[in-house]
Enzyme design. Structure first.
Site, PDB file in Angstrom:
ATOM      1  CG  ASP A  96      -1.974   1.054   1.201  1.00  0.00           C
ATOM      2  OD1 ASP A  96      -2.197   1.639   0.115  1.00  0.00           O
ATOM      3  OD2 ASP A  96      -2.570   1.335   2.255  1.00  0.00           O
ATOM      4  CG  LEU A  97       4.432   1.291  -1.214  1.00  0.00           C
ATOM      5  CD1 LEU A  97       5.725   0.980  -1.952  1.00  0.00           C
ATOM      6  CD2 LEU A  97       4.757   1.707   0.218  1.00  0.00           C
ATOM      7  N   PRO A 111       3.397   9.468 -15.158  1.00  0.00           N
ATOM      8  CG  PRO A 111       2.052   9.641 -17.062  1.00  0.00           C
ATOM      9  CD  PRO A 111       2.775  10.479 -16.049  1.00  0.00           C
ATOM     10  CB  THR A 114     -11.617   5.865   4.248  1.00  0.00           C
ATOM     11  OG1 THR A 114     -10.293   5.449   4.586  1.00  0.00           O
ATOM     12  CG2 THR A 114     -12.185   4.922   3.225  1.00  0.00           C
ATOM     13  NE  ARG A 134      -6.155   3.571  13.100  1.00  0.00           N
ATOM     14  CZ  ARG A 134      -6.309   4.820  12.683  1.00  0.00           C
ATOM     15  NH1 ARG A 134      -5.900   5.824  13.435  1.00  0.00           N
ATOM     16  NH2 ARG A 134      -6.872   5.071  11.512  1.00  0.00           N
TER      17      ARG A 134
END
Ligand code: C5P
Length: 223
Positions: free
Chosen positions: A57-58, A64, A112, A203
């Site tokens: 998850d970078l 491009p 989120t 968490r």
């Protein structure tokens, strides 16, 4: 059946202990900035060695060519999933798709931790559902495999995109857990009901008294 992805937002010791204790469970482990910047291959190899799927998850957000080079490096690491901000633009997504091989590319829509008021403050006069749907449609049309969104938008996306894709839902809270920095929060049951394919949880699991037990309880709800 939905899959559970555990966010390894922990220190290295906690991460390796979790990986060892959960060997053999059908889980995806997500490695983000915290561990990747300090431990790089030591942590990604550990996830793979223990037989889990690796979610890197970078959240690339770049031009491009840079995005393409990043995808190639993620491929070398053996990542199964990789995130790229859809707002990197069509050309960046095209370049990424061209070289992706077997990696599942996930387009990040609206984080989120953001809500409609944040869209307004960025000068965007659009509802969050419209914003997320527009981005998600674009990403899937361009050949991305999935979209990261909140549980609140999954149903709209599943109805509005006429191609199958992976709906990845972070910002899930178990009953009674605080939202903290997240804004678009849903609970586990809501995420499943809305059609989430991958539930990303940090968490609510990591801060539980017994994270392994918590994961076992969640897995039972997914079967
Ligand atoms: O602790 P919590 O369950 O809120 O963690 C959510 C995880 O999902 C974090 O690792 C965060 O980086 C990630 N994430 C997110 N929102 C996105 C994309 C990824 O919360 N839109």
């Amino acid at each position: 059946m939905a899959k559970l992805c555990v966010a390894l937002d922990t220190n290295y010791k906690q991460a390796t202990e979790l990986l060892e204790s959960l060997r053999g469970y059908p889980l995806i482990f997500k490695v983000g900035y915290k561990l990747f910047i300090s431990y790089h291959r030591a942590i990604t190899d550990k996830v793979k060695e223990k037989g889990f799927e690796l979610f890197l998850d970078l959240k690339f957000h770049d031009i491009p060519n840079t995005v393409k080079e990043g995808v190639l490096s993620a491929k070398d690491l053996g990542a199964d999933y990789l995130t790229i901000h859809i707002t990197s633009g069509d050309q960046a997504l095209r370049y990424a798709v061209e070289v992706k091989g077997k990696i599942k590319l996930l387009g990040v829509s609206l984080l989120t931790s953001l809500g409609e008021e944040d869209l307004k403050s960025m000068g965007l006069c659009i509802t969050k559902d419209e914003y997320v749907l527009n981005l998600a449609k674009r990403a899937i049309e361009l050949g991305m495999d999935g979209v990261v969104c909140s549980g609140q938008e999954v149903k709209t996306l599943k109805e509005g995109i006429n191609k199958s894709f992976i709906a990845v839902v972070p910002s899930i809270r178990l009953e009674g857990d605080p939202a903290q920095d997240q804004k678009r929060v849903v609970n586990l049951e809501e995420a499943l009901l809305m059609g989430a394919d991958i539930l990303v949880m940090g968490r609510s699991i990591l801060r539980a008294e017994n994270p392994v037990k918590k994961i076992e309880e969640i897995l039972l709800k997914l079967t």
